[in-house]
Each structure stands twice: as C-alpha cells, then as structure tokens.
Design a protein around this motif. Sequence first.
Motif, PDB file in Angstrom:
ATOM      1  N   TRP A  64      -0.153   9.538   4.213  1.00 43.03           N
ATOM      2  CA  TRP A  64      -1.016   9.734   3.044  1.00 43.03           C
ATOM      3  C   TRP A  64      -0.767   8.647   2.002  1.00 43.03           C
ATOM      4  CZ3 TRP A  64      -0.440  13.945  -1.251  1.00 43.03           C
ATOM      5  CH2 TRP A  64      -1.588  13.940  -2.040  1.00 43.03           C
ATOM      6  N   CYS A  65       0.513   8.357   1.750  1.00 44.88           N
ATOM      7  CA  CYS A  65       0.869   7.305   0.785  1.00 44.88           C
ATOM      8  C   CYS A  65       0.163   5.998   1.125  1.00 44.88           C
ATOM      9  CB  CYS A  65       2.383   7.069   0.764  1.00 44.88           C
ATOM     10  SG  CYS A  65       3.300   8.253  -0.218  1.00 44.88           S
ATOM     11  N   HIS A  66       0.244   5.620   2.393  1.00 52.39           N
ATOM     12  CA  HIS A  66      -0.366   4.355   2.792  1.00 52.39           C
ATOM     13  C   HIS A  66      -1.872   4.384   2.585  1.00 52.39           C
ATOM     14  CE1 HIS A  66      -2.320   1.623   5.702  1.00 52.39           C
ATOM     15  NE2 HIS A  66      -1.481   0.758   5.144  1.00 52.39           N
ATOM     16  N   LEU A 114       0.720   8.446  -6.397  1.00 57.05           N
ATOM     17  CA  LEU A 114       0.530   9.882  -6.159  1.00 57.05           C
ATOM     18  C   LEU A 114       1.510  10.677  -7.015  1.00 57.05           C
ATOM     19  CD1 LEU A 114       0.035  10.058  -2.280  1.00 57.05           C
ATOM     20  CD2 LEU A 114      -1.667  10.549  -4.033  1.00 57.05           C
ATOM     21  N   ASP A 123      10.165  15.162  11.543  1.00 59.49           N
ATOM     22  CA  ASP A 123      10.049  15.528  10.122  1.00 59.49           C
ATOM     23  C   ASP A 123       8.579  15.482   9.703  1.00 59.49           C
ATOM     24  OD1 ASP A 123      10.153  15.891   7.421  1.00 59.49           O
ATOM     25  OD2 ASP A 123      11.692  14.376   7.059  1.00 59.49           O
ATOM     26  N   SER A 169      10.238  10.997  15.542  1.00 57.61           N
ATOM     27  CA  SER A 169      10.677  11.839  14.421  1.00 57.61           C
ATOM     28  C   SER A 169       9.998  13.212  14.471  1.00 57.61           C
ATOM     29  CB  SER A 169      10.332  11.156  13.099  1.00 57.61           C
ATOM     30  OG  SER A 169      10.484  12.054  12.018  1.00 57.61           O
ATOM     31  N   CYS A 213       0.835  -1.203   0.000  1.00 56.53           N
ATOM     32  CA  CYS A 213       0.000   0.000   0.000  1.00 56.53           C
ATOM     33  C   CYS A 213       0.868   1.251   0.000  1.00 56.53           C
ATOM     34  CB  CYS A 213      -0.913   0.031   1.228  1.00 56.53           C
ATOM     35  SG  CYS A 213      -2.385  -0.975   1.055  1.00 56.53           S
ATOM     36  N   HIS A 214       1.858   1.269   0.878  1.00 54.59           N
ATOM     37  CA  HIS A 214       2.694   2.462   0.961  1.00 54.59           C
ATOM     38  C   HIS A 214       3.464   2.686  -0.339  1.00 54.59           C
ATOM     39  CE1 HIS A 214       6.515   4.578   1.802  1.00 54.59           C
ATOM     40  NE2 HIS A 214       5.681   5.434   2.360  1.00 54.59           N
ATOM     41  N   HIS A 255      -5.873  19.289   2.743  1.00 54.31           N
ATOM     42  CA  HIS A 255      -4.518  18.765   2.949  1.00 54.31           C
ATOM     43  C   HIS A 255      -3.786  19.586   4.021  1.00 54.31           C
ATOM     44  CE1 HIS A 255      -0.986  16.450   1.741  1.00 54.31           C
ATOM     45  NE2 HIS A 255      -0.290  17.549   1.953  1.00 54.31           N
ATOM     46  N   GLY A 263       1.079   3.757  -3.069  1.00 53.35           N
ATOM     47  CA  GLY A 263       0.642   5.131  -2.841  1.00 53.35           C
ATOM     48  C   GLY A 263       1.724   6.115  -3.247  1.00 53.35           C
ATOM     49  N   MET A 270      10.062   2.241  10.019  1.00 50.62           N
ATOM     50  CA  MET A 270       8.834   1.832  10.698  1.00 50.62           C
ATOM     51  C   MET A 270       8.673   0.318  10.660  1.00 50.62           C
ATOM     52  SD  MET A 270       6.224   4.746   9.332  1.00 50.62           S
ATOM     53  CE  MET A 270       4.729   4.421  10.233  1.00 50.62           C
ATOM     54  N   MET A 305      11.624   6.242   5.735  1.00 48.63           N
ATOM     55  CA  MET A 305      10.834   6.245   6.959  1.00 48.63           C
ATOM     56  C   MET A 305      10.033   4.952   7.101  1.00 48.63           C
ATOM     57  SD  MET A 305       8.074   9.087   8.274  1.00 48.63           S
ATOM     58  CE  MET A 305       9.318  10.248   8.848  1.00 48.63           C
ATOM     59  N   GLU A 347       6.678  16.889   7.507  1.00 47.31           N
ATOM     60  CA  GLU A 347       6.321  16.733   6.095  1.00 47.31           C
ATOM     61  C   GLU A 347       6.400  15.268   5.661  1.00 47.31           C
ATOM     62  OE1 GLU A 347       8.743  18.741   3.066  1.00 47.31           O
ATOM     63  OE2 GLU A 347       6.925  19.841   2.539  1.00 47.31           O
ATOM     64  N   THR A 348       7.489  14.630   6.012  1.00 46.25           N
ATOM     65  CA  THR A 348       7.673  13.233   5.603  1.00 46.25           C
ATOM     66  C   THR A 348       6.677  12.317   6.309  1.00 46.25           C
ATOM     67  OG1 THR A 348      10.031  13.666   5.238  1.00 46.25           O
ATOM     68  CG2 THR A 348       9.349  11.370   5.336  1.00 46.25           C
ATOM     69  N   ILE A 349       6.415  12.596   7.584  1.00 43.44           N
ATOM     70  CA  ILE A 349       5.423  11.793   8.312  1.00 43.44           C
ATOM     71  C   ILE A 349       4.063  11.891   7.635  1.00 43.44           C
ATOM     72  CG2 ILE A 349       4.156  11.533  10.478  1.00 43.44           C
ATOM     73  CD1 ILE A 349       6.655  12.643  11.917  1.00 43.44           C
ATOM     74  N   SER A 354      10.335   9.287   2.459  1.00 41.27           N
ATOM     75  CA  SER A 354       9.198   8.504   2.915  1.00 41.27           C
ATOM     76  C   SER A 354       9.506   7.013   2.852  1.00 41.27           C
ATOM     77  CB  SER A 354       7.964   8.823   2.065  1.00 41.27           C
ATOM     78  OG  SER A 354       6.870   8.048   2.501  1.00 41.27           O
ATOM     79  N   TYR A 383       3.304  12.806   4.623  1.00 44.21           N
ATOM     80  CA  TYR A 383       3.315  12.216   3.293  1.00 44.21           C
ATOM     81  C   TYR A 383       3.292  10.691   3.352  1.00 44.21           C
ATOM     82  CZ  TYR A 383       4.841  11.105  -1.423  1.00 44.21           C
ATOM     83  OH  TYR A 383       4.934  10.587  -2.678  1.00 44.21           O
ATOM     84  N   THR A 384       4.025  10.136   4.308  1.00 46.45           N
ATOM     85  CA  THR A 384       4.080   8.680   4.441  1.00 46.45           C
ATOM     86  C   THR A 384       2.709   8.116   4.811  1.00 46.45           C
ATOM     87  OG1 THR A 384       6.396   8.796   5.107  1.00 46.45           O
ATOM     88  CG2 THR A 384       5.205   6.770   5.654  1.00 46.45           C
ATOM     89  N   MET A 435       2.185   1.244  13.756  1.00 46.75           N
ATOM     90  CA  MET A 435       3.521   1.623  13.296  1.00 46.75           C
ATOM     91  C   MET A 435       3.781   3.107  13.551  1.00 46.75           C
ATOM     92  SD  MET A 435       3.681  -0.450   9.703  1.00 46.75           S
ATOM     93  CE  MET A 435       5.342  -0.204   9.127  1.00 46.75           C
ATOM     94  N   ALA A 436       2.749   3.910  13.307  1.00 45.54           N
ATOM     95  CA  ALA A 436       2.907   5.351  13.477  1.00 45.54           C
ATOM     96  C   ALA A 436       3.148   5.697  14.945  1.00 45.54           C
ATOM     97  CB  ALA A 436       1.673   6.087  12.958  1.00 45.54           C
ATOM     98  N   LEU A 471      11.278  13.873  -1.276  1.00 43.82           N
ATOM     99  CA  LEU A 471      10.252  13.513  -0.296  1.00 43.82           C
ATOM    100  C   LEU A 471       9.892  12.036  -0.423  1.00 43.82           C
ATOM    101  CD1 LEU A 471       8.383  14.530   1.913  1.00 43.82           C
ATOM    102  CD2 LEU A 471       6.739  15.216   0.169  1.00 43.82           C
ATOM    103  N   LEU A 473       6.699   5.703  15.766  1.00 43.99           N
ATOM    104  CA  LEU A 473       7.425   6.340  14.651  1.00 43.99           C
ATOM    105  C   LEU A 473       8.477   7.309  15.177  1.00 43.99           C
ATOM    106  CD1 LEU A 473       5.833   7.197  11.346  1.00 43.99           C
ATOM    107  CD2 LEU A 473       7.326   8.925  12.308  1.00 43.99           C
TER     108      LEU A 473
END
Lengths: 203, 203
Positions: free
Chosen positions: B162-164, A171, B153, B151, A163-164, B133, A167, A199, A195, B155-157, A192, B159-160, B199-200, A188, B203
């Motif tokens: 969101w990716c998932h 995206l 960071d 962490s 999924c990650h 967003h 995504g 994780m 990261m 922005e990266t958190i 990610s 984004y990560t 996981m988060a 970025l 993190l």
Amino acid sequence: MGIVSRKEREKEEMRRLILEAALRLFREKGYDGVSIRNIAEAIEYSPATIYLYYKDKSEIFFALQYEAAAVKRDHLMPVASIENPWERLVEFGRRYVDFGMKHPDLYDLLFITLTPMDSIENQECWQLGIAIHAFFAETVQACVDARYFKSTDTETIAYTLWCHAHGLVSLFIRERMRMYPEEKREELAKKSFAMMVKMAESL
Amino acid sequence: MGIVSRKEREKEEMRRLILEAALRLFREKGYDGVSIRNIAEAIEYSPATIYLYYKDKSEIFFALQYEAAAVKRDHLMPVASIENPWERLVEFGRRYVDFGMKHPDLYDLLFITLTPMDSIENQECWQLGIAIHAFFAETVQACVDARYFKSTDTETIAYTLWCHAHGLVSLFIRERMRMYPEEKREELAKKSFAMMVKMAESL
DNA sequence: GCATTTACTAAACACTGTTCATTAAATTTG
DNA sequence: CAAATTTAATGAACAGTGTTTAGTAAATGC
C-alpha cells in the motif's frame, strides 16, 4: 558600520521575526489555519507591515519551505560520509523516514502541500530539494555500479524506493492509518521499512 | 404517492443538485478553491439555502468522499472474481494506481486531504474505505496462505504494498515528479509498479 | 378561508488576503 | 540647527470567505 548596514540588519531581523512566528503558527494550525492577521498579532505589528517584508502569504510559504529543505539537508547529508553505498542508501532511507516522522509539518510543506507550486522551479527551496534528490540518485547509482542489485535501471529503482518511503510517511502524517491501533502504527512503519530493505537486497 | 414522498424526493434531488455542482467545482478548483457562494451560484440558489441541506461545508465534503469511495469500490471490486490470489492482488494494485491517476481529485479527497478528519470514523465513507481495505488485506492473506511469499507477516506485506502504491500516486498527483520530464512520468510510474510486483514475487 | 408549516433569501457577523492613503519618525540636505 | 525628504508603520477600506438569523412568500392542513 553606517546606518545603511544597520537598516539592512534590522530588515533582516524583521524578516526572521515574521518567519519564526509564521513557522510556529503553521506547525500548530497548518498553512490554511493561519492568517496574515494571526502572524501580525503574534509579532505585535499591523497586518499591512507584513507586506513590507513579504510580497504575499505564498512568499512566506516559500521562505519556510526553504528552511524545511535546509533542516532536511542537515538531517540527511551526514550519511554522505558512509563509504559503503548500500549502507549509505539504507541509512539515507532511514533518515528520510525519520525526518518525516519528526517534522511532519516540514515534510508536509515539502512533499504534500499543493499551495503555490506554479513557479516553484525558480525558488531556492526547489534547488535545494533537487540537490538532495540528486545525492539520493547518485547513491543508488553507486549501488548499481557496485552490483548490489540485479537490475540496472537506476532511475526506476530510486523512484520505487522513494515511492515506498513517501507512502510510508505520508499515510502516517496524513492520518490514513486509523485502521491500525495508534500504538502499533510506528512499529508497523518500522517493519515495513525493514521489509523494503530486504526486498531491495534481492532486487 | 402522497405529497410527503414527493417532498422527500424533491429534498433528495436538491441534495444531488448541490453535490453534483460541488463535485464539479471541487474537481476544477479544489476544496479550498470553492466557496459555498460558488456552489450556490452554480445551482442558482442563495448561499443560505445550501445550509438547509448540509450542515456545513465539511458535510458536503463527507458526502463527496462517500461518492469517491463508491467510485473507487466500483473501480476495484471487479477483481474479486479473479480466482488466483496472486493475480487478484496484482490486478487490485494496478487498478488502485489506475484509479488514482484517472481520478486525482477523488484520490486526493480519500487519501491526502486533511480537512475535517476528526470524526471520520463515524462517517459512511470511512466504513466503505475500511471494507475495501479489508478486501485488500484478505487477498494478501490468501497469497500468504497459498505460499506466494516467503514471509508470513500479512499485515506488514499489505502495508508495504500500500505504501508503495500510495507513494506512486500521491507523488504524481501532488506534482512532486518535476525532476522527471513530463512525458516520462507515467512511464516511470508503470516501470516502478512492475518492479514492485517483481520484488513482491521474491518477498 | 384561515392558520400553519415549508422553502427560500437578504442582510448581517466575523473572519480572510491584500491595497492604499495617511501619519509619524528617522535621515539627509541646506 | 531647521527644513525637506525618505522611510516605516498603520487604520481603513475592498472584495472575498463560512455561517446565522430574521423575515417573506408560497404550499399545505384544517
């Protein structure tokens, strides 16, 4: 070699000719942006000729999806030689993302395009995709077996990682990162990924 | 009220009529599966009439994307009242996924469809999306400020995460979970979300 | 009542995927 | 070798697409 085998060879050459033109055009303009007439023009034949070699436009799509799956396999499967399952998994992930970034049109074809998915289970491209996914699942299983994770729910772990990664790639290639400045997007994505690896280590 | 305001009202009603027919048809058959003629037929007007109210097909798309963004906002923004930033973040994620599952066509419109993205930055729908967003990013920032993550960071958190979530929804609605039996897919998605939350936390 | 504006549409243009009858060439047969 | 047959390719057509334009009929302004 008789004329029968020559005919077959010529037929195969023609199919290649169509496929190469179609792939080039699809990469430039996308599946919907390319017409049978465009492909026919590119290979200097009439549109009707295409239909002597492919049943319809979706069959050309399936053939290209198989090619895409083959490129993906060649891009990913070298990691099979990595002994350590965790390293193998991380490298697999890195290459999966890399494949998506390097070949956005092929990735699109494999994981985003909706077009004619009805009978896809019967298609070669699907079989190939299944095989790659199975290798991924086995690698996750190997990590679980070697106690790399606290969790033992292999299926959910594999799916979560996928999924990650999906995504991340989708995206990016479907232009949903416009809120980040162009030049920061790839960085970025890299951060990610890193990261997510971190994780997963504490999963 | 003079006839000018009545005319304006009628014009607005016509735009609504077109939009509602278009949305219904797009949900049934997808953007490419619906023609201007189909929409015209549905509202019992000629195809040319549509062009008196919308410049072209993509403008109807933009209008619908705005509606989709509004539905999304209404689905997500209630979490703004949750005081605790971590709980707010988790609930935001849950609702994001829920929105995608409940309204696959709207989600598609917002995050997958490629169609006419050229000048999207100028569109209202994009502004709305940006605002949502931004709220998400602020919530992550609040979690970082409150030391919910190791962490920093942000922005990266963000984004990560969101990716998932996007990977989860888009693999589901674009039918890339066929290797899992139909009845297990939603459960797997739920498990994966829960795993990502866990996981988060670390993190 | 007449001129003007508005709302609408039929018809056309240039495309699309696909099919089919026809032609021309290559191959097999007598 | 010539005639019959199979094969390869196509021009033209069908039904569909997004979009534009010229024209009509009704509503409005004077």
